[in-house]
Design a protein around this motif. Structure first.
Motif, PDB file in Angstrom:
ATOM      1  N   THR A  97       0.871  -1.179   0.000  1.00  0.00           N
ATOM      2  CA  THR A  97       0.000   0.000   0.000  1.00  0.00           C
ATOM      3  C   THR A  97       0.907   1.229   0.000  1.00  0.00           C
ATOM      4  O   THR A  97       1.903   1.260   0.719  1.00  0.00           O
ATOM      5  CB  THR A  97      -0.887   0.020   1.259  1.00  0.00           C
ATOM      6  N   ILE A  99       1.661   5.170   0.665  1.00  0.00           N
ATOM      7  CA  ILE A  99       1.218   6.316   1.463  1.00  0.00           C
ATOM      8  C   ILE A  99       1.923   7.569   0.972  1.00  0.00           C
ATOM      9  O   ILE A  99       3.153   7.596   0.856  1.00  0.00           O
ATOM     10  CB  ILE A  99       1.567   6.120   2.963  1.00  0.00           C
ATOM     11  N   ILE A 168      -5.075  -0.354   5.517  1.00  0.00           N
ATOM     12  CA  ILE A 168      -3.867  -0.981   4.956  1.00  0.00           C
ATOM     13  C   ILE A 168      -3.947  -2.482   5.201  1.00  0.00           C
ATOM     14  O   ILE A 168      -3.700  -2.958   6.300  1.00  0.00           O
ATOM     15  CB  ILE A 168      -2.588  -0.368   5.566  1.00  0.00           C
ATOM     16  N   THR A 173       3.992  -1.502   3.623  1.00  0.00           N
ATOM     17  CA  THR A 173       3.556  -0.131   3.395  1.00  0.00           C
ATOM     18  C   THR A 173       4.740   0.650   2.848  1.00  0.00           C
ATOM     19  O   THR A 173       5.863   0.507   3.335  1.00  0.00           O
ATOM     20  CB  THR A 173       3.075   0.500   4.718  1.00  0.00           C
ATOM     21  N   THR A 252       3.947  -3.580   7.410  1.00  0.00           N
ATOM     22  CA  THR A 252       2.825  -2.833   7.973  1.00  0.00           C
ATOM     23  C   THR A 252       2.688  -3.061   9.478  1.00  0.00           C
ATOM     24  O   THR A 252       2.422  -2.142  10.235  1.00  0.00           O
ATOM     25  CB  THR A 252       1.526  -3.210   7.241  1.00  0.00           C
TER      26      THR A 252
END
Ligand code: ZN
Length: 541
Positions: A97, A99, A168, A173, A252
């Motif tokens: 994911t 960010i 998430i 991440t 994460t």
């Protein structure tokens, strides 16, 4: 013979061929055969339908797997190049994911950055995280996979960190700064695989463009409110801090173990938290991202730098860091200044508040006390008053040529009869207090017969001067602090003659036989055995 034979043969053959002896027989047989033939065709049809069904079913599974990804990825390893490329972005969407946390409201290219990532990997989730709703608003098309999270606490909504935890769902991440383009899904996947093989690291720094990332050492000392950067460049595998433009990949679950995973400036804050946990960051060398220019002019650039400084200041305040030194050469202080109040309140029972937190004196305060003390020593030297370093300050000088880390003032003894040599004390006797041309504030103490020189009128970090006089070979004074064990009379021979000792970068006047003098006041072995004041009362000390 031949005829009968032929008949027989015919009959025999006929029988063999048809197996009927009469019409009824024939009729019965045909119906049965037709039935049999019919069931065969029926079976064939059924089979075809079944096969079609099966194919549709398999296709549906296949199609389903396009979205559930698992099967697709399994098949992708041996599949054609086309499928491979196609599969990479799907696998990436399942792994990472993205960010976007670092961007400016007033000028950014978040929209283009999001578009680029969605173009390369359409199923990947991209979350824009901000301290508030950006203004002016961004032109981003939000969807199921392009999200926005406002970190500002809203009294009616859930905690934004919980929202992010739910959002998430990937094992990794990736933080990317604004103005980052991704080259290929495959390139980022390679970085993820690289991270998976490096068990000793908790984060992976991926350069943006051809940026050469460096790895300076960083020490975070919460007890002394300070961060030290050293020029030591560690191996690419084990960094405390990474310098240079980069994206940062973390697991994460590790990320959400941090106290403030989204604090800005993101990297300073993250690396401080990682270092405190002894978590190391690796450097990746592949080409995954390309940089894009964000700011169109110098003014925007300057505004960005200014905002960055303000955010850094607020983060340092939050993490209680008051001093950052860069390779011992450049030092930046956060915390109290001449214009602000001392960063700890009035000391009760000689135990300042920071000691209860298990912390030492804030560096800004030590700096203020040192500056004040140097100013006072210079003044005393100038007017030739006989003075000497007293109590805890002399102990600090003997131990480390500096103020003891948890001490918060400097104590100086002076011959009372010499006070009149110095115009400052004459003025004090007349006026009670004044601020000198350098901004230090002089006061005649109200608590007794001594003088207090403050860093400034508002900042009450100070130096105390105690006037002593000789009474039949014993140095004594009129005001005593009952809580201070070292606050006692002493034989005058320690001052005959006075000697010099190195303290806060100066040579200052001190009693002779410093060790004996200190042991006389504090007890045996006091130089070697530092005692943290009231250590049993310290929380977490
Ligand atoms: Zn301070």
């Amino acid at each position: 013979m031949s005829a009968s034979g032929s008949h027989y043969e015919n009959k025999h053959r006929g029988q063999k061929k048809h197996g009927f002896k009469s019409y009824a027989d024939f009729n019965f047989f045909t119906r049965k055969r037709l039935l049999k033939l019919g069931s065969l065709q029926y079976m064939k049809c059924l089979m075809i339908v079944l096969v079609i069904n099966l194919l549709v079913f398999l296709y549906l599974i296949y199609a389903h797997n396009l979205f559930s990804l698992d099967q697709y990825v399994l098949s992708a390893n041996g599949a054609s190049q086309y499928y491979r490329e196609d599969a990479q972005h799907l696998l990436l969407a399942k792994e990472v994911t993205v960010i976007i946390r670092e961007f400016e409201d007033f000028e950014n290219r978040v929209n283009k950055t999001v578009k680029n990532f969605k173009w390369i990997s359409p199923f990947m989730t991209v979350i824009i995280v901000a301290d508030n709703i950006p203004y002016p608003p961004m032109a981003v098309n939000f969807s199921q996979t392009v999200r926005f999270v406002n970190l500002q606490l809203h009294p009616m909504l859930e905690n934004p960190t919980d929202t992010l935890k739910r959002m998430i769902t990937t094992p990794y991440t990736l933080f990317i700064p604004d103005g980052t383009n991704i080259t290929r899904s495959y390139a980022l996947l390679q970085a993820v695989r690289n991270m998976k093989t490096r068990k000793l690291i908790k984060a992976l720094a991926i350069p943006i463009g051809y940026e050469k990332l460096t790895c300076p050492g960083m020490d975070v000392h919460l007890r002394s409110w300070s961060v030290d950067f050293t020029n030591f460049v560690g191996g690419e595998g084990m960094c405390d801090y990474v310098q240079g433009s980069h994206a940062l990949l973390m697991s994460t679950s590790d990320l959400f173990q941090l106290t403030s995973p989204f604090e800005r400036p993101l990297y300073v804050s993250l690396y401080m938290q990682l270092t405190l946990r002894r978590w190391k960051t690796g450097i990746y060398t592949g080409e995954v991202f390309t940089p894009k220019t964000i700011f169109k002019n110098f003014k925007s650039e300057w505004k960005h730098k200014h905002m960055e400084e303000l955010r850094l200041e607020s983060t340092m305040k939050k993490f209680e860091i008051k001093k950052v030194s860069y390779d011992k050469q450049k030092v930046i202080y956060y915390g109290c200044t001449k214009e602000t109040e001392r960063c700890f309140g009035t000391v009760v029972n000689s135990m300042p508040e920071f000691l209860y937190k298990g912390k030492w004196t804030p560096p800004c305060c030590l700096k203020a006390v040192r500056e004040t003390a140097r100013h006072v020593f210079n003044m005393l030297n100038k007017c030739s008053a006989r003075y000497w370093l007293e109590g805890g300050s002399l102990l600090g000088a003997a131990r480390q040529k500096d103020i003891i880390p948890w001490d918060y003032d400097v104590d100086i003894g002076v011959y009372r009869e010499d006070l009149d040599y110095c115009k400052q004390f004459v003025t004090l006797k007349e006026k009670g207090s004044f601020t000198d041309e350098a901004g230090f504030h002089w006061e005649k103490a109200t608590e007794g017969e001594f003088f207090r020189i403050h860093y400034s009128v508002v900042n009450r970090n100070h130096v105390d001067i105690f006037p002593f006089y000789s009474k039949s070979g014993i140095m004594t004074k009129n005001t005593w602090f009952k809580t201070h064990r070292q606050d006692t009379e002493f034989p005058e021979h320690y001052l005959k003659p006075l000697t010099k000792v190195e303290f806060i970068g100066m040579n200052v006047s001190a009693p002779n036989n410093i060790r004996q003098f200190l042991e006389y006041k504090f007890g045996k072995g006091v130089i070697e055995n530092p005692r943290f004041p009231n250590s049993e009362m310290v929380v977490g000390g």
